[in-house]
Design an enzyme around this catalytic site. Structure first.
Site, PDB file in Angstrom:
ATOM      1  N   HIS A   1     -17.540 -53.593 -22.496  1.00  0.00           N
ATOM      2  CA  HIS A   1     -17.158 -54.552 -23.531  1.00  0.00           C
ATOM      3  C   HIS A   1     -15.814 -54.103 -24.114  1.00  0.00           C
ATOM      4  O   HIS A   1     -15.535 -52.904 -24.205  1.00  0.00           O
ATOM      5  CB  HIS A   1     -18.238 -54.566 -24.620  1.00  0.00           C
ATOM      6  CG  HIS A   1     -18.082 -55.639 -25.629  1.00  0.00           C
ATOM      7  ND1 HIS A   1     -17.243 -55.532 -26.716  1.00  0.00           N
ATOM      8  CD2 HIS A   1     -18.671 -56.862 -25.736  1.00  0.00           C
ATOM      9  CE1 HIS A   1     -17.318 -56.620 -27.445  1.00  0.00           C
ATOM     10  NE2 HIS A   1     -18.171 -57.455 -26.871  1.00  0.00           N
TER      11      HIS A   1
ATOM     12  N   LEU B   1     -24.205 -45.191 -30.622  1.00  0.00           N
ATOM     13  CA  LEU B   1     -23.093 -44.912 -31.532  1.00  0.00           C
ATOM     14  C   LEU B   1     -22.589 -46.216 -32.135  1.00  0.00           C
ATOM     15  O   LEU B   1     -22.180 -47.126 -31.432  1.00  0.00           O
ATOM     16  CB  LEU B   1     -21.964 -44.196 -30.783  1.00  0.00           C
ATOM     17  CG  LEU B   1     -20.842 -43.585 -31.633  1.00  0.00           C
ATOM     18  CD1 LEU B   1     -20.191 -42.423 -30.885  1.00  0.00           C
ATOM     19  CD2 LEU B   1     -19.787 -44.613 -32.006  1.00  0.00           C
TER      20      LEU B   1
END
Length: 337
Positions: A231, A127
């Site tokens: 992240h 994505l």
């Protein structure tokens, strides 16, 4: 401005390549390599062209399209059965408890064990939303449209679905986890290994990765603190996955240590809540906000819409019907936003 998700095709190569160059590394499913993306599009074209309803090793790529300009501004992927061409490796975190009667001391050691436990699962991934479009709920449209696609083609997906989140990447584009664990055995930087994996697969992991458990306490602090941490750009994605019913069960990526989220496919909120219905009206002026999808395989399209579920079917607004190219009498799938 209107957007819809649709099946990817060969003509999407260049915009996908341009977006891949913006990912900043650690994005294995969207490598900044034109030939690798072309191979993905060829593979997904074959998957869209196969109409038998059974589980096999397939890749489906979707792209986010601006319906006014035709520009491709985002993408996502679904892998139906991972670990078929190459082993699907993960690290599993566990605890080993040992006790010494002489010292009257109990020691608990955290371990990382190489495993293929998740082999055979379906995976949602890849994505990416263009930085210029990160508003208006388009990331949510990308993410949840995958689950509508799965609901519409349920027999082609496994009973368990996973999502790998990118781990911590430092300002140099390196991975503290890779440097502290696998990088010691491969003589490659994280970027080199990640790129090689994206292009050639991860058989080299099987060839060179040590098979014995790794004691977490022996790692550098920078590697230890990266285990199972997404992240910063992936924190919102992790929250969306949790809302869908995914959970972190101690599996992390072997490259960057990012968390792998796991769910039972039929328990995913947007899969379980998907409703199939016939369109009975396309002039709805008010209703609940929803995601609506139409078409099978290569004809798949999805967008935001207003909907009203009725005993006879579903009513949607005119703008959505035009975006999806549907009319009264057509069958659509939808889920509340």
């Amino acid at each position: 401005m209107s957007f819809r998700l649709r099946a990817a095709r060969q003509g999407d190569l260049e915009p996908l390549y341009e977006m891949a160059k913006l990912t900043g590394g650690g994005f294995t499913n969207l490598p900044s390599d034109r030939d690798a993306i072309a191979d993905k599009l060829e593979r997904t074209g074959k998957a869209y062209g196969r109409d038998t309803q059974e589980l096999s090793d397939e890749l489906f790529v979707l792209v986010l399209e601006n319906t006014e300009t035709g520009a491709v501004r985002g993408t996502c992927q679904m892998m139906t059965q991972v670990g078929q061409q190459w082993p699907f490796y993960s690290y599993r975190t566990s605890t080993l408890t040992q006790h010494s009667q002489e010292l009257d001391r109990t020691v608990r050691a955290e371990l990382l064990s190489l495993t293929t436990d998740l082999e055979g699962s379906s995976e949602v991934g890849g994505l990416f939303l263009h930085p210029g479009e990160r508003a208006g709920g388009l990331g949510l449209l990308l993410a949840r449209s995958r689950y509508l696609f799965i609901a519409m083609h349920r027999k082609r997906f496994a009973d368990r679905v996973i999502a790998e989140l990118r781990g911590i990447i430092d300002e140099r584009g390196g991975s503290p986890f890779w440097d502290g664990v696998a990088g010691r055995f491969f003589g490659m930087t994280f970027q080199e290994a990640d790129y090689f994996n994206a292009i050639n697969g991860n058989q080299f992991i099987a060839d060179l990765m040590p098979k014995h458990p790794v004691y977490v306490a022996m790692l550098k602090e920078s590697a230890r603190t990266a285990i199972g941490v997404p992240h910063p750009s992936g924190r919102a994605a992790m929250r969306m996955l949790e809302k869908e019913g995914f959970a972190f069960e101690g599996y992390v990526d072997i490259f960057d240590g990012g968390p792998t989220m796991i769910a039972r496919t039929d328990a995913v909120k947007s899969v379980a809540g998907a409703v199939e219905a016939t369109i009975v009206a396309t002039d709805l002026n008010s209703g609940e906000r929803a995601l609506v999808a139409s078409g099978q395989l290569g004809d798949f399209r999805s967008s935001y819409a207003m909907r009203e579920l009725r005993d006879s079917g579903v009513a949607i607004d005119r703008a959505a019907s035009e975006t999806l190219g549907v009319k009264t009498g057509d069958i659509v799938w939808s889920v509340a936003r």
